[in-house]
Motif scaffolding. Structure first.
Motif, PDB file in Angstrom:
ATOM      1  N   MET A   1       0.849  -1.178   0.000  1.00 54.54           N
ATOM      2  CA  MET A   1       0.000   0.000   0.000  1.00 54.54           C
ATOM      3  C   MET A   1       0.890   1.235   0.000  1.00 54.54           C
ATOM      4  SD  MET A   1      -3.031   0.642   2.485  1.00 54.54           S
ATOM      5  CE  MET A   1      -3.801   2.073   2.942  1.00 54.54           C
ATOM      6  N   SER A   2       0.640   2.101  -0.912  1.00 50.99           N
ATOM      7  CA  SER A   2       1.458   3.297  -1.067  1.00 50.99           C
ATOM      8  C   SER A   2       0.819   4.478  -0.336  1.00 50.99           C
ATOM      9  CB  SER A   2       1.592   3.621  -2.553  1.00 50.99           C
ATOM     10  OG  SER A   2       2.296   4.803  -2.726  1.00 50.99           O
ATOM     11  N   LEU A   3       1.631   5.211   0.387  1.00 47.72           N
ATOM     12  CA  LEU A   3       1.135   6.384   1.110  1.00 47.72           C
ATOM     13  C   LEU A   3       1.402   7.685   0.364  1.00 47.72           C
ATOM     14  CD1 LEU A   3       2.094   5.488   4.774  1.00 47.72           C
ATOM     15  CD2 LEU A   3      -0.149   5.416   3.716  1.00 47.72           C
ATOM     16  N   ASP A   4       1.998   7.600  -0.803  1.00 47.88           N
ATOM     17  CA  ASP A   4       2.295   8.817  -1.564  1.00 47.88           C
ATOM     18  C   ASP A   4       1.051   9.651  -1.873  1.00 47.88           C
ATOM     19  OD1 ASP A   4       4.947   8.130  -1.497  1.00 47.88           O
ATOM     20  OD2 ASP A   4       4.945   7.237  -3.507  1.00 47.88           O
ATOM     21  N   PRO A   5      -0.079   9.054  -2.301  1.00 46.74           N
ATOM     22  CA  PRO A   5      -1.269   9.874  -2.539  1.00 46.74           C
ATOM     23  C   PRO A   5      -1.771  10.573  -1.271  1.00 46.74           C
ATOM     24  CG  PRO A   5      -1.538   7.737  -3.559  1.00 46.74           C
ATOM     25  CD  PRO A   5      -0.299   7.671  -2.733  1.00 46.74           C
ATOM     26  N   ALA A   6      -1.642   9.905  -0.146  1.00 43.69           N
ATOM     27  CA  ALA A   6      -2.106  10.514   1.114  1.00 43.69           C
ATOM     28  C   ALA A   6      -1.231  11.699   1.503  1.00 43.69           C
ATOM     29  CB  ALA A   6      -2.103   9.472   2.228  1.00 43.69           C
ATOM     30  N   PHE A   7       0.083  11.549   1.339  1.00 43.87           N
ATOM     31  CA  PHE A   7       0.981  12.659   1.679  1.00 43.87           C
ATOM     32  C   PHE A   7       0.774  13.847   0.748  1.00 43.87           C
ATOM     33  CE2 PHE A   7       4.035   9.314   3.477  1.00 43.87           C
ATOM     34  CZ  PHE A   7       3.478   9.439   4.737  1.00 43.87           C
ATOM     35  N   LEU A  41      -0.738  26.021  -5.725  1.00 43.43           N
ATOM     36  CA  LEU A  41       0.056  24.881  -5.283  1.00 43.43           C
ATOM     37  C   LEU A  41      -0.825  23.822  -4.613  1.00 43.43           C
ATOM     38  CD1 LEU A  41       2.912  23.727  -5.024  1.00 43.43           C
ATOM     39  CD2 LEU A  41       3.104  24.928  -2.851  1.00 43.43           C
ATOM     40  N   GLY A  42      -1.806  24.265  -3.837  1.00 42.91           N
ATOM     41  CA  GLY A  42      -2.714  23.319  -3.187  1.00 42.91           C
ATOM     42  C   GLY A  42      -3.515  22.510  -4.181  1.00 42.91           C
ATOM     43  N   TRP A  43      -4.081  23.188  -5.198  1.00 40.31           N
ATOM     44  CA  TRP A  43      -4.847  22.461  -6.207  1.00 40.31           C
ATOM     45  C   TRP A  43      -3.956  21.551  -7.041  1.00 40.31           C
ATOM     46  CZ3 TRP A  43      -9.633  21.547  -5.644  1.00 40.31           C
ATOM     47  CH2 TRP A  43     -10.462  22.473  -5.009  1.00 40.31           C
ATOM     48  N   ALA A  44      -2.737  21.994  -7.312  1.00 37.95           N
ATOM     49  CA  ALA A  44      -1.798  21.153  -8.066  1.00 37.95           C
ATOM     50  C   ALA A  44      -1.431  19.898  -7.273  1.00 37.95           C
ATOM     51  CB  ALA A  44      -0.550  21.949  -8.423  1.00 37.95           C
ATOM     52  N   LEU A  45      -1.230  20.044  -5.974  1.00 37.17           N
ATOM     53  CA  LEU A  45      -0.906  18.886  -5.149  1.00 37.17           C
ATOM     54  C   LEU A  45      -2.087  17.927  -5.026  1.00 37.17           C
ATOM     55  CD1 LEU A  45       1.283  20.516  -2.386  1.00 37.17           C
ATOM     56  CD2 LEU A  45       1.982  18.737  -3.980  1.00 37.17           C
ATOM     57  N   LEU A  46      -3.303  18.457  -4.984  1.00 38.15           N
ATOM     58  CA  LEU A  46      -4.471  17.570  -4.955  1.00 38.15           C
ATOM     59  C   LEU A  46      -4.616  16.818  -6.272  1.00 38.15           C
ATOM     60  CD1 LEU A  46      -7.175  19.610  -3.035  1.00 38.15           C
ATOM     61  CD2 LEU A  46      -5.901  17.619  -2.268  1.00 38.15           C
ATOM     62  N   ALA A  47      -4.324  17.477  -7.386  1.00 33.92           N
ATOM     63  CA  ALA A  47      -4.358  16.792  -8.683  1.00 33.92           C
ATOM     64  C   ALA A  47      -3.267  15.719  -8.743  1.00 33.92           C
ATOM     65  CB  ALA A  47      -4.194  17.803  -9.809  1.00 33.92           C
ATOM     66  N   LEU A  48      -2.095  16.037  -8.207  1.00 37.12           N
ATOM     67  CA  LEU A  48      -1.015  15.045  -8.149  1.00 37.12           C
ATOM     68  C   LEU A  48      -1.427  13.855  -7.290  1.00 37.12           C
ATOM     69  CD1 LEU A  48       1.962  14.213  -8.691  1.00 37.12           C
ATOM     70  CD2 LEU A  48       2.517  15.446  -6.587  1.00 37.12           C
ATOM     71  N   SER A  49      -2.120  14.111  -6.211  1.00 34.64           N
ATOM     72  CA  SER A  49      -2.598  13.036  -5.343  1.00 34.64           C
ATOM     73  C   SER A  49      -3.555  12.121  -6.105  1.00 34.64           C
ATOM     74  CB  SER A  49      -3.289  13.634  -4.121  1.00 34.64           C
ATOM     75  OG  SER A  49      -3.916  12.638  -3.363  1.00 34.64           O
ATOM     76  N   LEU A  50      -4.422  12.698  -6.920  1.00 38.11           N
ATOM     77  CA  LEU A  50      -5.340  11.890  -7.720  1.00 38.11           C
ATOM     78  C   LEU A  50      -4.580  11.039  -8.726  1.00 38.11           C
ATOM     79  CD1 LEU A  50      -8.188  11.125  -8.676  1.00 38.11           C
ATOM     80  CD2 LEU A  50      -8.076  13.104 -10.200  1.00 38.11           C
ATOM     81  N   VAL A  51      -3.600  11.629  -9.392  1.00 36.42           N
ATOM     82  CA  VAL A  51      -2.810  10.874 -10.370  1.00 36.42           C
ATOM     83  C   VAL A  51      -2.050   9.740  -9.691  1.00 36.42           C
ATOM     84  CG1 VAL A  51      -0.844  11.054 -11.952  1.00 36.42           C
ATOM     85  CG2 VAL A  51      -2.633  12.791 -11.990  1.00 36.42           C
ATOM     86  N   LEU A  52      -1.459  10.019  -8.543  1.00 32.80           N
ATOM     87  CA  LEU A  52      -0.728   8.972  -7.820  1.00 32.80           C
ATOM     88  C   LEU A  52      -1.660   7.855  -7.354  1.00 32.80           C
ATOM     89  CD1 LEU A  52       1.738  11.114  -5.672  1.00 32.80           C
ATOM     90  CD2 LEU A  52       2.284   9.670  -7.641  1.00 32.80           C
ATOM     91  N   ALA A  53      -2.859   8.218  -6.912  1.00 31.78           N
ATOM     92  CA  ALA A  53      -3.811   7.199  -6.462  1.00 31.78           C
ATOM     93  C   ALA A  53      -4.281   6.345  -7.635  1.00 31.78           C
ATOM     94  CB  ALA A  53      -5.006   7.858  -5.775  1.00 31.78           C
ATOM     95  N   LEU A  54      -4.534   6.981  -8.779  1.00 26.46           N
ATOM     96  CA  LEU A  54      -4.945   6.210  -9.949  1.00 26.46           C
ATOM     97  C   LEU A  54      -3.837   5.282 -10.413  1.00 26.46           C
ATOM     98  CD1 LEU A  54      -6.876   8.908 -12.007  1.00 26.46           C
ATOM     99  CD2 LEU A  54      -7.835   6.913 -10.856  1.00 26.46           C
ATOM    100  N   ARG A  55      -2.600   5.752 -10.338  1.00 27.17           N
ATOM    101  CA  ARG A  55      -1.470   4.922 -10.756  1.00 27.17           C
ATOM    102  C   ARG A  55      -1.217   3.779  -9.767  1.00 27.17           C
ATOM    103  NH1 ARG A  55       3.822   7.421 -10.158  1.00 27.17           N
ATOM    104  NH2 ARG A  55       4.494   5.595  -9.080  1.00 27.17           N
TER     105      ARG A  55
END
Length: 65
Positions: A1-7, A41-55
């Motif tokens: 389980m990856s915690l990268d999307p959560a961080f 930056l906040g919205w960009a990080l939330l989008a990154l979180s979505l991409v990481l979770a999908l991956r």
């Protein structure tokens, strides 16, 4: 389980909180970003979180993770 999307999601929510005037301390030092930069930056990080979770979890679970 990856915690990268959560961080990334947590960091995004912190940046969005810093983008609001009521969550900033009055003596905001020079190391804090401006309100606009913090919001972007906040919205960009939330989008990154979505991409990481999908991956990490795939399409079915990544959308809700």
């Amino acid at each position: 389980m990856s915690l990268d999307p959560a961080f990334a999601g947590y960091a995004g929510m912190v940046c969005l909180a810093l983008a609001m005037k009521k969550h900033r301390q009055p003596p905001a030092g020079p190391f804090l970003p401006s309100l606009r930069v913090a919001a972007i930056l906040g919205w960009a990080l939330l989008a990154l979180s979505l991409v990481l979770a999908l991956r990490s979890f795939g399409g079915a679970q990544g959308r809700v993770a």
